[in-house]
Scaffold this motif. Structure first.
Motif, mmCIF file in Angstrom:
data_model
loop_
_atom_site.group_PDB
_atom_site.id
_atom_site.type_symbol
_atom_site.label_atom_id
_atom_site.label_comp_id
_atom_site.label_asym_id
_atom_site.label_seq_id
_atom_site.Cartn_x
_atom_site.Cartn_y
_atom_site.Cartn_z
ATOM 1 N N GLY A 114 34.743 -60.211 4.721
ATOM 2 C CA GLY A 114 35.501 -59.757 5.086
ATOM 3 C C GLY A 114 36.902 -58.605 4.320
ATOM 4 O O GLY A 114 36.287 -57.264 4.503
ATOM 5 N N ASP A 115 38.210 -58.366 3.935
ATOM 6 C CA ASP A 115 39.171 -56.932 4.047
ATOM 7 C C ASP A 115 38.443 -55.892 2.920
ATOM 8 O O ASP A 115 38.039 -54.905 3.192
ATOM 9 N N ALA A 116 37.615 -56.832 1.468
ATOM 10 C CA ALA A 116 36.719 -55.789 0.978
ATOM 11 C C ALA A 116 36.036 -55.326 1.050
ATOM 12 O O ALA A 116 35.796 -53.918 0.991
ATOM 13 N N LEU A 117 35.356 -55.676 2.441
ATOM 14 C CA LEU A 117 34.261 -55.601 2.826
ATOM 15 C C LEU A 117 34.123 -53.842 3.528
ATOM 16 O O LEU A 117 33.843 -52.948 3.644
ATOM 17 N N THR A 118 35.238 -54.170 3.939
ATOM 18 C CA THR A 118 35.659 -53.257 5.485
ATOM 19 C C THR A 118 36.164 -52.335 4.639
ATOM 20 O O THR A 118 35.785 -51.256 4.452
ATOM 21 N N ARG A 122 37.989 -60.390 -5.277
ATOM 22 C CA ARG A 122 36.244 -60.324 -5.518
ATOM 23 C C ARG A 122 35.814 -59.093 -5.227
ATOM 24 O O ARG A 122 36.412 -58.057 -3.893
ATOM 25 N N ALA A 123 34.939 -58.130 -5.767
ATOM 26 C CA ALA A 123 34.463 -56.893 -5.959
ATOM 27 C C ALA A 123 33.433 -56.935 -5.040
ATOM 28 O O ALA A 123 32.263 -57.298 -4.860
ATOM 29 N N VAL A 124 33.411 -55.598 -4.079
ATOM 30 C CA VAL A 124 32.344 -55.816 -3.452
ATOM 31 C C VAL A 124 31.421 -54.388 -3.335
ATOM 32 O O VAL A 124 33.221 -53.153 -3.359
ATOM 33 N N ALA A 125 30.631 -53.876 -2.783
ATOM 34 C CA ALA A 125 29.981 -52.321 -2.995
ATOM 35 C C ALA A 125 29.517 -52.341 -1.889
ATOM 36 O O ALA A 125 28.122 -53.179 -1.347
ATOM 37 N N PHE A 126 29.269 -51.313 -0.704
ATOM 38 C CA PHE A 126 28.618 -50.749 0.349
ATOM 39 C C PHE A 126 27.854 -49.615 0.284
ATOM 40 O O PHE A 126 28.746 -48.795 0.277
ATOM 41 N N LEU A 127 26.716 -48.902 0.357
ATOM 42 C CA LEU A 127 25.747 -48.337 0.164
ATOM 43 C C LEU A 127 24.899 -47.977 1.172
ATOM 44 O O LEU A 127 24.644 -48.791 1.919
ATOM 45 N N ALA A 130 35.018 -51.802 -3.541
ATOM 46 C CA ALA A 130 36.336 -51.879 -3.140
ATOM 47 C C ALA A 130 36.156 -54.054 -3.763
ATOM 48 O O ALA A 130 35.604 -54.419 -4.137
ATOM 49 N N ALA A 131 38.033 -54.300 -4.129
ATOM 50 C CA ALA A 131 38.234 -55.313 -4.022
ATOM 51 C C ALA A 131 39.770 -56.138 -3.323
ATOM 52 O O ALA A 131 39.746 -55.170 -2.661
ATOM 53 N N GLY A 132 39.021 -57.510 -2.800
ATOM 54 C CA GLY A 132 40.240 -57.689 -2.068
ATOM 55 C C GLY A 132 39.500 -59.081 -1.962
ATOM 56 O O GLY A 132 38.153 -59.446 -2.075
ATOM 57 N N LYS A 133 40.050 -59.647 -0.479
ATOM 58 C CA LYS A 133 39.244 -60.927 0.045
ATOM 59 C C LYS A 133 37.948 -60.978 0.267
ATOM 60 O O LYS A 133 37.646 -59.817 1.039
#
Length: 263
Positions: free
Chosen positions: A125-129, A3-8, A110-113
């Motif tokens: 999850g890994d994607a957020l990290t 799943r995609a996630v963005a950190f701003l 990023a995208a991932g778990k």
């Protein structure tokens, strides 16, 4: 599935807290957040134009969003390619809007778990990290897209590599400025694409006080120079323009108007 996630992260927020009364800053910030929320939905578009999101109706959100202090997290609605694309579209609009509100942003997608519960606002999850760590490594105002996004959604990468596709301009390949050793080029959210600024790009950066941090400011100027030199400012006139490529007009008067400088 990933799943995609963005950190701003809003740049210079600590200094704002030191220089301005908290109540005043909170009022302005809440106003910006409320207006940014209005961007998190699709508005009516030209139905005759081609679209990347034929099933996305006006009024539906682009993605989930969480805000705490100077950090903003965007989470794709689900694990599909379409939801990833929606998140990318919204992140770019949010970047432009926050810059206009004198709140420059640096971020990564990023995208991932990923686990996300909108009811409890728990996201981990890994994607957020990965998105957080990539955001921290950059030395500019901009949003970088991690390779994990393209590995998870290869069709989006194929479109980004095609000069006949508008996503080629949206997701520009660029040597992102890093705080440490240089890394290979990544694709970034090209916020200058189809954006017309009446006062000009330089004035927009000055109003956002980016010129007070010379390294970040110069790196954004280099990016803008690259965009102009590469022609990734406007989609080709001879190609059908998708509904998602409508021009973003930034100025005190009704459009159309000219861009204010050479960047």
């Amino acid at each position: 599935m990933a799943r995609a996630v963005a950190f701003l992260d809003i740049l210079g927020f600590k200094q704002m807290l030191q220089e301005r009364p908290l109540a005043e800053l909170a009022k302005d910030y809440e106003g910006a957040v409320q207006q940014a929320a209005s961007l998190n939905q699709r508005h009516q578009t030209d139905r005759s134009a081609p679209t990347y999101l034929p099933n996305h109706k006006p009024g539906e959100p682009w993605c989930h969003r969480q805000i705490f202090s100077d950090s903003i997290i965007l989470v794709a609605l689900d694990e599909t390619e379409e939801s990833c694309l929606k998140l990318l579209f919204y992140a770019r609009l949010l970047f432009i809007f926050m810059l206009v509100r004198k709140l420059p942003v640096r971020g990564a997608v990023a995208a991932g778990k990923l686990y996300h519960n909108p009811a409890t606002a728990v996201t981990l999850g890994d994607a957020l990290t990965d998105a957080y760590l990539m955001e921290q490594q950059q030395e500019w105002a901009g949003i970088c897209i991690a390779d994990s996004v393209w590995e998870t959604f290869p069709n989006l990468l194929a479109a980004a590599r095609d000069p006949e596709d508008a996503l080629h301009y949206y997701f520009l390949e660029y040597p992102v400025p890093w705080k440490g050793p240089a890394q290979s080029a990544h694709r970034v959210l090209n916020w200058r694409f189809n954006t017309v600024i009446a006062a000009g790009s330089r004035q927009l950066l000055k109003d956002a006080r980016l010129d007070q941090v010379p390294s970040k400011h110069q790196n954004v100027i280099r990016y803008l120079e690259h965009v102009r030199a590469s022609g990734a400012v406007h989609f080709g006139d001879g190609s059908p323009k998708p509904a998602e490529c409508s021009t973003v007009w930034l100025g005190p008067t009704q459009p159309p108007f000219k861009h204010g400088d050479d960047l």
